[in-house]
Scaffold this motif. Structure first.
Motif, PDB file in Angstrom:
ATOM      1  N   VAL A   1     -14.341 -29.782  33.276  1.00 16.68           N
ATOM      2  CA  VAL A   1     -13.129 -30.551  33.609  1.00 16.68           C
ATOM      3  C   VAL A   1     -12.080 -30.437  32.521  1.00 16.68           C
ATOM      4  CG1 VAL A   1     -13.979 -32.285  35.256  1.00 16.68           C
ATOM      5  CG2 VAL A   1     -14.161 -32.736  32.798  1.00 16.68           C
TER       6      VAL A   1
ATOM      7  N   SER B   1      -8.838 -30.123  35.688  1.00 11.64           N
ATOM      8  CA  SER B   1      -9.112 -31.534  35.988  1.00 11.64           C
ATOM      9  C   SER B   1      -9.812 -31.729  37.332  1.00 11.64           C
ATOM     10  CB  SER B   1      -7.810 -32.345  35.996  1.00 11.64           C
ATOM     11  OG  SER B   1      -7.204 -32.305  34.734  1.00 11.64           O
TER      12      SER B   1
ATOM     13  N   ALA C   1     -14.768 -31.055  38.656  1.00  9.29           N
ATOM     14  CA  ALA C   1     -15.934 -31.860  39.080  1.00  9.29           C
ATOM     15  C   ALA C   1     -15.757 -32.333  40.519  1.00  9.29           C
ATOM     16  CB  ALA C   1     -16.120 -33.046  38.145  1.00  9.29           C
ATOM     17  N   GLN C   2     -14.521 -32.677  40.891  1.00  7.52           N
ATOM     18  CA  GLN C   2     -14.292 -33.164  42.255  1.00  7.52           C
ATOM     19  C   GLN C   2     -14.530 -32.058  43.275  1.00  7.52           C
ATOM     20  OE1 GLN C   2     -13.731 -36.554  43.061  1.00  7.52           O
ATOM     21  NE2 GLN C   2     -14.345 -35.702  45.019  1.00  7.52           N
TER      22      GLN C   2
ATOM     23  N   LEU D   1     -20.341 -38.041  29.860  1.00  8.32           N
ATOM     24  CA  LEU D   1     -19.835 -37.348  31.047  1.00  8.32           C
ATOM     25  C   LEU D   1     -20.986 -36.790  31.877  1.00  8.32           C
ATOM     26  CD1 LEU D   1     -16.836 -35.579  29.341  1.00  8.32           C
ATOM     27  CD2 LEU D   1     -16.629 -37.125  31.301  1.00  8.32           C
TER      28      LEU D   1
ATOM     29  N   THR E   1     -22.844 -39.624  33.717  1.00 10.41           N
ATOM     30  CA  THR E   1     -21.978 -40.207  34.742  1.00 10.41           C
ATOM     31  C   THR E   1     -21.861 -39.248  35.930  1.00 10.41           C
ATOM     32  OG1 THR E   1     -20.743 -41.377  33.030  1.00 10.41           O
ATOM     33  CG2 THR E   1     -19.692 -41.203  35.185  1.00 10.41           C
TER      34      THR E   1
ATOM     35  N   MET F   1     -22.786 -39.787  39.850  1.00  9.48           N
ATOM     36  CA  MET F   1     -21.819 -39.587  40.940  1.00  9.48           C
ATOM     37  C   MET F   1     -22.395 -38.643  42.000  1.00  9.48           C
ATOM     38  SD  MET F   1     -18.346 -39.451  38.600  1.00  9.48           S
ATOM     39  CE  MET F   1     -17.089 -39.557  39.888  1.00  9.48           C
TER      40      MET F   1
ATOM     41  N   ALA G   1     -15.049 -41.922  32.076  1.00 13.32           N
ATOM     42  CA  ALA G   1     -15.746 -40.693  32.475  1.00 13.32           C
ATOM     43  C   ALA G   1     -15.547 -40.439  33.966  1.00 13.32           C
ATOM     44  CB  ALA G   1     -17.226 -40.795  32.127  1.00 13.32           C
ATOM     45  N   ILE G   2     -15.675 -41.496  34.783  1.00 14.95           N
ATOM     46  CA  ILE G   2     -15.480 -41.370  36.235  1.00 14.95           C
ATOM     47  C   ILE G   2     -14.085 -40.836  36.550  1.00 14.95           C
ATOM     48  CG2 ILE G   2     -15.109 -42.740  38.345  1.00 14.95           C
ATOM     49  CD1 ILE G   2     -17.475 -44.540  37.333  1.00 14.95           C
TER      50      ILE G   2
ATOM     51  N   ALA H   1     -12.063 -39.115  34.684  1.00 13.92           N
ATOM     52  CA  ALA H   1     -11.951 -37.707  34.284  1.00 13.92           C
ATOM     53  C   ALA H   1     -12.653 -36.813  35.317  1.00 13.92           C
ATOM     54  CB  ALA H   1     -12.548 -37.488  32.895  1.00 13.92           C
ATOM     55  N   LEU H   2     -13.809 -37.254  35.792  1.00  9.80           N
ATOM     56  CA  LEU H   2     -14.608 -36.425  36.707  1.00  9.80           C
ATOM     57  C   LEU H   2     -14.032 -36.412  38.119  1.00  9.80           C
ATOM     58  CD1 LEU H   2     -18.082 -37.536  35.337  1.00  9.80           C
ATOM     59  CD2 LEU H   2     -17.111 -35.230  35.156  1.00  9.80           C
ATOM     60  N   ARG H   3     -13.275 -37.448  38.490  1.00 10.67           N
ATOM     61  CA  ARG H   3     -12.665 -37.440  39.827  1.00 10.67           C
ATOM     62  C   ARG H   3     -11.315 -36.731  39.840  1.00 10.67           C
ATOM     63  NH1 ARG H   3     -13.808 -42.765  43.429  1.00 10.67           N
ATOM     64  NH2 ARG H   3     -12.003 -43.611  42.347  1.00 10.67           N
ATOM     65  N   GLY H   4     -10.921 -36.191  38.701  1.00 17.06           N
ATOM     66  CA  GLY H   4      -9.632 -35.511  38.647  1.00 17.06           C
ATOM     67  C   GLY H   4      -8.464 -36.473  38.684  1.00 17.06           C
TER      68      GLY H   4
END
Lengths: 267, 267
Positions: free
Chosen positions: A170, A174, A177-178, A212, A215, A219, B243-244, B246-249
């Protein structure tokens, strides 16, 4: 959740040294530590630069099988080493191992699909094609679908194909991960396979990678991921896994969570 | 992710004492601390046992609005207090607040739907009916659908209905969290609303509740939950949220994550 212990990997310096020195005690400890920590499968990768991978992986497998009968996952870039590893395990009376991995790259399909057909091994399927890792979730799903068609066509039950949607850092993109989560969702919705991932790439280049990584595992667990390739010896990650299992209803009466608490793993 | 700060709540002992003593400094600090910690909305609940809730919530709102212009969420079991709270905020020139909450209970629909219609307030919709919290995800979804029909029929845009699928303790029922996640998934797939939850019930009766709570928030975040009611002053939870995001963009170039790291929030 199937915890795939990642630690016996010749691309890591300490493990490479142990392989080269035929330090069986070091490898045995890596195996028993992972079993004790809760692994459900042990990845075995003999890929030491400049080594004889067939000889190395055969020795690794023999060494690991001398201390545990846990199912193994033969992990190699070399189809010859994969074949040798699988044969060694079956010849020694071990459980049919996983193969790590097949992908949508034509050369990999040509080399690994015959092994899947021959041994009916569960196999990791990477969402990667000759053009690289597809940037969109739909295109990663398309690779998963291709692998599903090929593997089931070769006689493998769909549930023995473990799709890894792959994740990039990421820090570089960015949306990385999504996109992986979107691909995971598509695979879960549309294909009767299982899903897994080596998820730690996601945190490359950022501080507090462990935060990260755990987490992201949570997710993906919310989205129903069936397995994960990870360092089961990492206490904070395993606390996270125990919480995930309790929250997914995979831990009757939270017995595993409470046991982990009493063992001091959750602190 | 919309972080709904839960700390100004008269059902908590310290807050109740501050309300009774009209200790404005205590309440102002609760408000500014939550804003500083990253809340995007402040819940305000004046429900002190034996108190005059209309007077109490009006005082609370005035006190909070003296230190921040952040959007508020008026939270009460009493429709009269909800109405008074919303009116006080609008009269003082504040942003139209959220109402916490409507549900599928007929008495609650009768009392709160007219307020939603009158003020067009965003509203939390609890998946709860006159029979209690439905045991299955499909039945919780049915309540969400009923609330969607009612609220949009009253002129509220769907995106201003924030469905809370509700969660019970996994210690009492191993499937409790998974049912909530299944309901969340159905709502996300089928209704153009938003989703949130007060998720900490999930860990009731178990050790290391904070671990379960933050893991559950991450799992729901993987499923796309849009908001969460939580204690934004809890550092480990906020590290998890960073962290969430960042990971969800939702965090361009991981700027928020890196800033939190430099501020020492991620340790």
């Amino acid at each position: 959740m199937l915890l795939m212990g990642e630690s016996i990997n010749g691309t890591r310096k300490q493990v490479a040294e142990a392989i080269q020195a035929r330090d069986a005690e070091f490898i045995k400890t890596l195996a028993t530590d992972q079993v004790a920590a809760g692994a459900g499968l042990l990845d075995v990768n003999g890929g030491v630069a400049g080594g004889d991978e067939v000889a190395d992986i055969s020795w690794l497998i023999e060494t690991v099988m001398s201390v545990t009968d846990m199912q193994l996952m033969v992990d190699s870039a070399s189809p010859v080493a994969l074949d040798a590893g699988v044969r060694a395990i079956i010849a020694a009376g071990g459980k049919v191992p996983f193969i790590n991995s097949i992908s949508g790259e034509q050369s990999r399909i040509d080399a690994v699909l015959p092994l899947v057909e021959k041994y009916k091994c569960p196999v990791i399927g990477l969402c990667l094609s000759d053009e690289g890792i597809p940037p969109t979730a739909e295109d990663r799903f398309a690779v998963a679908k291709q692998l599903y068609d090929l593997c089931t066509g070769a006689g493998l039950p769909g549930e023995d194909l473990w799709i890894d949607p792959l994740v990039m850092a990421v820090s570089a993109d960015s949306t990385a991960a999504q996109v992986t989560m979107d691909a995971l969702k598509l695979v879960k919705e549309r294909l009767p396979v299982r899903t897994t991932g080596g998820l730690s790439n996601v945190s490359f280049g950022l501080p507090n990678r462990a935060l990260l990584n755990r987490t992201f595992v949570a997710m993906c667990a919310g989205l129903g991921i069936d397995g994960a390739v990870l360092d089961v010896r990492n206490k904070a990650m395993m606390a996270n896994i125990k919480a995930i299992e309790a929250l997914r209803g995979e831990d009757n009466f939270c017995g595993g969570y409470l046991k982990a608490h009493r063992a001091g793993i959750l602190e």
